[in-house]
Design a protein around this motif. Structure first.
Motif, PDB file in Angstrom:
ATOM      1  N   GLU A 114       0.808  -1.218   0.000  1.00 44.36           N
ATOM      2  CA  GLU A 114       0.000   0.000   0.000  1.00 44.36           C
ATOM      3  C   GLU A 114       0.842   1.269   0.000  1.00 44.36           C
ATOM      4  O   GLU A 114       0.292   2.373  -0.102  1.00 44.36           O
ATOM      5  CB  GLU A 114      -0.951  -0.003   1.190  1.00 44.36           C
ATOM      6  CG  GLU A 114      -1.959  -1.142   1.134  1.00 44.36           C
ATOM      7  CD  GLU A 114      -3.032  -1.031   2.191  1.00 44.36           C
ATOM      8  OE1 GLU A 114      -3.088   0.001   2.877  1.00 44.36           O
ATOM      9  OE2 GLU A 114      -3.820  -1.976   2.328  1.00 44.36           O
ATOM     10  N   LEU A 115       2.133   1.139   0.132  1.00 43.76           N
ATOM     11  CA  LEU A 115       3.047   2.281   0.101  1.00 43.76           C
ATOM     12  C   LEU A 115       4.336   1.835  -0.562  1.00 43.76           C
ATOM     13  O   LEU A 115       4.770   0.691  -0.373  1.00 43.76           O
ATOM     14  CB  LEU A 115       3.319   2.820   1.513  1.00 43.76           C
ATOM     15  CG  LEU A 115       4.204   4.055   1.666  1.00 43.76           C
ATOM     16  CD1 LEU A 115       3.754   4.901   2.870  1.00 43.76           C
ATOM     17  CD2 LEU A 115       5.683   3.717   1.831  1.00 43.76           C
ATOM     18  N   VAL A 116       4.946   2.730  -1.335  1.00 48.87           N
ATOM     19  CA  VAL A 116       6.232   2.453  -1.975  1.00 48.87           C
ATOM     20  C   VAL A 116       7.215   3.510  -1.521  1.00 48.87           C
ATOM     21  O   VAL A 116       6.934   4.715  -1.580  1.00 48.87           O
ATOM     22  CB  VAL A 116       6.111   2.462  -3.512  1.00 48.87           C
ATOM     23  CG1 VAL A 116       7.463   2.175  -4.149  1.00 48.87           C
ATOM     24  CG2 VAL A 116       5.076   1.436  -3.975  1.00 48.87           C
ATOM     25  N   MET A 117       8.387   3.064  -1.058  1.00 45.70           N
ATOM     26  CA  MET A 117       9.408   3.980  -0.550  1.00 45.70           C
ATOM     27  C   MET A 117      10.670   3.890  -1.403  1.00 45.70           C
ATOM     28  O   MET A 117      11.132   2.803  -1.732  1.00 45.70           O
ATOM     29  CB  MET A 117       9.736   3.638   0.901  1.00 45.70           C
ATOM     30  CG  MET A 117      10.647   4.640   1.571  1.00 45.70           C
ATOM     31  SD  MET A 117      10.158   4.871   3.265  1.00 45.70           S
ATOM     32  CE  MET A 117       9.963   3.182   3.806  1.00 45.70           C
ATOM     33  N   LEU A 118      11.208   5.046  -1.746  1.00 39.60           N
ATOM     34  CA  LEU A 118      12.347   5.149  -2.658  1.00 39.60           C
ATOM     35  C   LEU A 118      13.581   5.701  -1.956  1.00 39.60           C
ATOM     36  O   LEU A 118      13.490   6.653  -1.176  1.00 39.60           O
ATOM     37  CB  LEU A 118      11.979   6.079  -3.821  1.00 39.60           C
ATOM     38  CG  LEU A 118      13.095   6.433  -4.811  1.00 39.60           C
ATOM     39  CD1 LEU A 118      13.515   5.211  -5.623  1.00 39.60           C
ATOM     40  CD2 LEU A 118      12.644   7.561  -5.729  1.00 39.60           C
ATOM     41  N   THR A 119      14.739   5.118  -2.277  1.00 37.18           N
ATOM     42  CA  THR A 119      16.015   5.678  -1.805  1.00 37.18           C
ATOM     43  C   THR A 119      16.344   6.912  -2.646  1.00 37.18           C
ATOM     44  O   THR A 119      17.093   6.845  -3.614  1.00 37.18           O
ATOM     45  CB  THR A 119      17.158   4.653  -1.925  1.00 37.18           C
ATOM     46  OG1 THR A 119      17.196   4.169  -3.279  1.00 37.18           O
ATOM     47  CG2 THR A 119      16.978   3.498  -0.972  1.00 37.18           C
ATOM     48  N   ALA A 120      15.772   8.041  -2.256  1.00 36.69           N
ATOM     49  CA  ALA A 120      15.994   9.277  -3.016  1.00 36.69           C
ATOM     50  C   ALA A 120      17.469   9.688  -2.991  1.00 36.69           C
ATOM     51  O   ALA A 120      17.982  10.260  -3.957  1.00 36.69           O
ATOM     52  CB  ALA A 120      15.132  10.397  -2.448  1.00 36.69           C
ATOM     53  N   LYS A 121      18.147   9.392  -1.882  1.00 37.15           N
ATOM     54  CA  LYS A 121      19.595   9.613  -1.781  1.00 37.15           C
ATOM     55  C   LYS A 121      20.166   8.581  -0.827  1.00 37.15           C
ATOM     56  O   LYS A 121      19.729   8.473   0.323  1.00 37.15           O
ATOM     57  CB  LYS A 121      19.915  11.019  -1.259  1.00 37.15           C
ATOM     58  CG  LYS A 121      21.420  11.321  -1.214  1.00 37.15           C
ATOM     59  CD  LYS A 121      21.741  12.654  -0.526  1.00 37.15           C
ATOM     60  CE  LYS A 121      21.676  12.527   0.982  1.00 37.15           C
ATOM     61  NZ  LYS A 121      22.266  13.722   1.668  1.00 37.15           N
ATOM     62  N   HIS A 122      21.124   7.779  -1.317  1.00 37.73           N
ATOM     63  CA  HIS A 122      21.792   6.806  -0.456  1.00 37.73           C
ATOM     64  C   HIS A 122      23.096   7.423   0.051  1.00 37.73           C
ATOM     65  O   HIS A 122      23.344   8.626  -0.097  1.00 37.73           O
ATOM     66  CB  HIS A 122      22.023   5.490  -1.215  1.00 37.73           C
ATOM     67  CG  HIS A 122      22.154   4.303  -0.323  1.00 37.73           C
ATOM     68  ND1 HIS A 122      23.360   3.654  -0.102  1.00 37.73           N
ATOM     69  CD2 HIS A 122      21.234   3.637   0.426  1.00 37.73           C
ATOM     70  CE1 HIS A 122      23.168   2.647   0.735  1.00 37.73           C
ATOM     71  NE2 HIS A 122      21.887   2.612   1.074  1.00 37.73           N
ATOM     72  N   HIS A 123      23.954   6.595   0.680  1.00 35.24           N
ATOM     73  CA  HIS A 123      25.155   7.120   1.328  1.00 35.24           C
ATOM     74  C   HIS A 123      26.129   7.790   0.359  1.00 35.24           C
ATOM     75  O   HIS A 123      26.953   8.602   0.773  1.00 35.24           O
ATOM     76  CB  HIS A 123      25.891   5.994   2.069  1.00 35.24           C
ATOM     77  CG  HIS A 123      25.035   5.202   3.006  1.00 35.24           C
ATOM     78  ND1 HIS A 123      24.003   5.748   3.713  1.00 35.24           N
ATOM     79  CD2 HIS A 123      25.073   3.876   3.344  1.00 35.24           C
ATOM     80  CE1 HIS A 123      23.438   4.812   4.463  1.00 35.24           C
ATOM     81  NE2 HIS A 123      24.062   3.669   4.240  1.00 35.24           N
ATOM     82  N   ASP A 124      26.041   7.435  -0.917  1.00 34.44           N
ATOM     83  CA  ASP A 124      26.945   8.024  -1.908  1.00 34.44           C
ATOM     84  C   ASP A 124      26.599   9.467  -2.239  1.00 34.44           C
ATOM     85  O   ASP A 124      27.373  10.156  -2.916  1.00 34.44           O
ATOM     86  CB  ASP A 124      26.905   7.187  -3.191  1.00 34.44           C
ATOM     87  CG  ASP A 124      25.479   6.914  -3.633  1.00 34.44           C
ATOM     88  OD1 ASP A 124      24.814   7.847  -4.132  1.00 34.44           O
ATOM     89  OD2 ASP A 124      25.011   5.769  -3.448  1.00 34.44           O
TER      90      ASP A 124
END
Length: 515
Positions: A114-124
């Protein structure tokens, strides 16, 4: 998190005067506390009673009801074949020529997410949106000639499909030169957080991790967590904050919550100190763990795991996608243990969720649907050994546990913490899965229960558990019987149950035979 005084619980209008005193403290009031301070010298009884009446905020309740969330790890690491980048990657390598966020969302929706979460910015530090605060982003990649915006495409796809959207923003940034200059970097991070929350909303979950390293200046960054939380509250009031005041990490990345998973915890420290130091302890909410100074808070667990060995896509793992049996075990051990499952599905270099992952999720969903299609306890006759006869017509009568309505519930009289609910299905049924749910809008209370079946004139135990919370799922060898009873052997105050179900999970190979 605002600390509300415990207050006196108000009874619903329409309950007879005779029952006001015995039922009052088990009914909801206008605003129950999400946290409460413990006083010096407070008795164990007082602490346990307070803990039983801490409740989720509306945003926490909405999050818990989602049960299954999709995690999308995608970025520069998808093209370097690494899990952690060092911030020195050239944006020119980011070029997902077939990227289709609608495909991502459809895969997630078909899986029941019911929800989608995106890594908009990772450690790099590489940003999947054209941030005005850095050049290390999609705007300097060849993808769509630098005019692309992954965050925009995914947020739009979620909205179109009727799913919620969330963002992961790594506080650790191995590219940004101000990292380690704490005031300067905190402002940089807040600026990017505001960009995401104001340009791509509504946002319903913000995911922070606690990763922290040395900056390019040789200094360790001190994160301004309270300022980050304040930004989320201001610009995304419906969003839960992971690793903050709303949701905690379960303590592992294997997909398994604790056998005894409490949503009410005692905190002596700030949220970020707790997350870094205490979150992996095996006991977070028992009576023993609640004793001492601090405050009681509603802080439920989110269980994160990847469908593959890695979090980002690696071609070498195409044949290592978790099996349906593994995913089912994870589901029963996360959603089925009072947690929310955050399942990662990493898109490949094309910008698509790989066929193997998509197929496995369809299979997983088909088995779940087949299992929970028929509740043998639905509309069964329910009786309670510890209920007054004149409660039978009340909203909190025993029948409420089998009426299919999560907003109704059964409870006992005030002061009654031991109870037996008998469920008569009126005919022999065969089942191997049981589901229980407390009405957590008035607190999490049950500490010990068992399930018993009627065989040859006697009750025999076939399953046992500790905490229930929002949902508890139990699996066991097939049982054939007409009558089952729920025996609550310990509860912090009068117990509640809003749902009880009995189901038959068919063999996986049988369900998937025709796919």
């Amino acid at each position: 998190m605002t600390v509300h005084p415990l207050g006196v619980m108000a009874c619903r209008v329409g309950v007879s005067a005779l029952l006001l005193t015995v039922l009052c403290s088990c009914l909801p009031e206008q605003q129950m506390p999400t946290a409460t301070q413990l006083n010096p010298g407070e008795t164990a009884h007082s602490i346990i009673t307070k803990a039983a009446r801490i409740t989720p905020s509306p945003r926490q309740m909405a999050w818990q009801q989602r049960e299954l969330i999709g995690f999308i790890h995608f970025g520069i690491n998808s093209f370097t074949d690494k899990e952690w980048g060092d911030g020195k990657e050239d944006p020119a390598i980011f070029n997902p020529t077939e990227l289709d966020c609608n495909q991502w969302v459809q895969v997630c929706k078909d899986a029941g997410m019911e929800l989608v979460m995106l890594t908009a910015k990772h450690h790099d530090g590489f940003c999947l949106w054209p941030s005005r605060y850095t050049e290390h982003s999609v705007k300097n990649s060849p993808w769509k000639n630098g005019k692309g915006d992954v965050v925009r495409e995914l947020s739009d796809a979620c909205r179109k499909a009727g799913l919620k959207f969330g963002v992961y923003l790594s506080p650790w940034d191995r590219h940004e030169p101000t990292y380690g200059d704490s005031p300067a970097y905190n402002q940089y991070f807040i600026n990017q957080l505001k960009e995401l929350l104001t340009k791509y909303g509504p946002i319903h979950e913000v995911w922070f991790d606690g990763a922290c390293g040395e900056g390019p200046n040789g200094k360790r960054q001190v994160y301004d967590w309270p300022a980050y939380y304040e930004v989320v509250r201001r610009y995304a009031p419906d969003a839960v904050i992971f690793n903050g005041p709303d949701v905690r990490w379960v303590g592992n990345e294997a997909g398994y919550a604790r056998e005894t998973e409490w949503s009410v915890l005692r905190l002596e420290k700030t949220f970020d100190e707790f997350m870094l130091q205490d979150v992996t302890r095996p006991d977070l909410g028992s009576r023993t763990a609640l004793m001492g100074p601090g405050r009681l808070v509603w802080l439920p667990a989110e269980t994160d795991v990847s469908i593959r060995p890695g979090w980002f896509y690696h071609a070498a793992e195409d044949d290592k996608v978790k099996s349906v049996d593994q995913l089912l075990d994870i589901y029963y051990s996360s959603v089925g243990r009072n947690s929310v499952l955050l399942l990662n599905i990493p898109p490949d270099r094309r910008g698509l969720i790989h066929e193997n992952d998509a197929r496995r999720l369809r299979e997983f969903r088909k088995v779940l649907d087949a299992t929970f299609a028929n509740n043998f306890a639905a509309d069964a006759e329910a009786r309670c050994s510890s209920c007054r006869r004149d409660t039978r017509e009340l909203i909190h009568a025993p029948a409420r546990v089998v009426d299919g309505d999560p907003e109704t519930y059964w409870t006992t009289e005030e002061g009654t913490t031991l109870a037996i609910l008998e469920i008569d299905m009126q005919a022999q049924q065969t089942f191997n899965v049981a589901s229980l749910s407390e009405y957590i809008k008035v607190g999490q209370r049950i500490e010990d229960f068992s399930l018993e079946a009627w065989f040859d004139g006697d009750w025999r135990q076939f399953a046992r558990g500790t905490t229930v919370g929002y949902k508890r799922l139990l699996r066991f060898d097939p049982i054939t019987t007409r009558k089952v009873r729920i025996k609550i052997m310990q509860s912090r105050v009068c117990p509640t149950l809003s749902e009880f179900g009995l189901y038959f999970a068919p063999p996986v190979e049988t369900v998937l035979h025709d796919m």
